[in-house]
Design a protein around this motif. Sequence first.
Motif, short mmCIF file in Angstrom:
data_model
loop_
_atom_site.label_atom_id
_atom_site.label_comp_id
_atom_site.label_asym_id
_atom_site.label_seq_id
_atom_site.Cartn_x
_atom_site.Cartn_y
_atom_site.Cartn_z
N ARG A 141 -79.63 -86.71 -97.87
CA ARG A 141 -79.34 -86.97 -99.28
C ARG A 141 -80.43 -87.77 -99.98
N ARG A 142 -81.60 -87.86 -99.37
CA ARG A 142 -82.65 -88.70 -99.95
C ARG A 142 -83.19 -88.18 -101.28
N PHE A 143 -83.07 -86.87 -101.53
CA PHE A 143 -83.59 -86.31 -102.78
C PHE A 143 -82.50 -86.10 -103.82
N GLU A 144 -81.26 -86.42 -103.48
CA GLU A 144 -80.17 -86.30 -104.44
C GLU A 144 -80.13 -87.52 -105.34
N PRO A 145 -79.58 -87.36 -106.55
CA PRO A 145 -79.49 -88.54 -107.43
C PRO A 145 -78.54 -89.58 -106.86
N HIS A 146 -78.97 -90.83 -106.87
CA HIS A 146 -78.17 -91.94 -106.38
C HIS A 146 -78.00 -92.97 -107.48
N LYS A 147 -76.90 -93.64 -107.42
CA LYS A 147 -76.66 -94.75 -108.33
C LYS A 147 -76.99 -96.03 -107.57
N ILE A 148 -77.79 -96.88 -108.16
CA ILE A 148 -78.10 -98.16 -107.53
C ILE A 148 -76.96 -99.12 -107.89
N SER A 149 -76.46 -99.81 -106.88
CA SER A 149 -75.33 -100.71 -107.09
C SER A 149 -75.61 -102.04 -106.40
N VAL A 150 -74.65 -102.94 -106.50
CA VAL A 150 -74.77 -104.25 -105.85
C VAL A 150 -74.79 -104.11 -104.33
N PHE A 151 -74.36 -102.96 -103.80
CA PHE A 151 -74.36 -102.76 -102.36
C PHE A 151 -75.73 -102.38 -101.81
N GLU A 173 -67.09 -107.78 -103.79
CA GLU A 173 -65.64 -107.60 -103.72
C GLU A 173 -65.11 -106.92 -104.98
N VAL A 174 -65.53 -107.38 -106.14
CA VAL A 174 -65.06 -106.80 -107.41
C VAL A 174 -65.48 -105.33 -107.52
N ASP A 175 -66.75 -105.04 -107.23
CA ASP A 175 -67.22 -103.65 -107.30
C ASP A 175 -66.49 -102.76 -106.31
N PHE A 176 -66.23 -103.27 -105.12
CA PHE A 176 -65.54 -102.48 -104.10
C PHE A 176 -64.11 -102.18 -104.53
N LEU A 177 -63.42 -103.18 -105.05
CA LEU A 177 -62.03 -102.97 -105.49
C LEU A 177 -61.95 -101.97 -106.64
N PHE A 178 -62.86 -102.08 -107.59
CA PHE A 178 -62.88 -101.10 -108.68
C PHE A 178 -63.29 -99.72 -108.17
#
Length: 196
Positions: free
Chosen positions: A33-43, A135-140
């Motif tokens: 999945r390295r060439f697929e679009p990814h969303k950068i997040s706090v994780f 924690e907040v991002d994971f719960l949402f």
Amino acid sequence: MAAELESFHEMPRVITFLSSLLQRVAESNDVNRRFEPHKISVFHGLTRPTISIQSYLERIFKYANCSPSCFIVAYVYLDRFAQRQPLLPINSHNIHRLLITSVMVAAKFMDDMYYNNAYYAKIGGISIREMNFLEVDFLFGLSFHLNVTPISFHTYSSNLQREMILLQPPLNFGRSLKLHYCFSEDESTHQKQLAV
């Protein structure tokens, strides 16, 4: 050396099974999945952590003092998160933060006694502020869908053991983790569909 062997034998098998499976998932997504679009997040970390997934899970188990069932519930949460967040595939850059967060949330939901976010931040090697954001991002990301029925728990546990015993090759992960089964929201029907 003897103490290390003794502590290794006390480690629940679920830690070994889960770490092996998540290692394969992360490596597969790193490549496929390295060439697929990814969303950068706090994780997402800028670099891969130097500690292995196995060692990280063992560290969490050793210091968090949560029940072994929390690791199965954390595994359910990771699968749900991956299904609901297809632009955040589990990979080598986010698996450690996802793990510490999923285990912490599982412990809070499952166990009568658990440690606070500051303690989990120390276990995970991150700041308390980062732990709170995770924690907040994971719960949402889970849409606060935290309940795990006994049927789900048993099925995830059984399939995790079966996967490791049979040493099956990793599944095609497509747009989500899709480790084993996707459950309908009404699990009382006992219907399950293989997610491939």
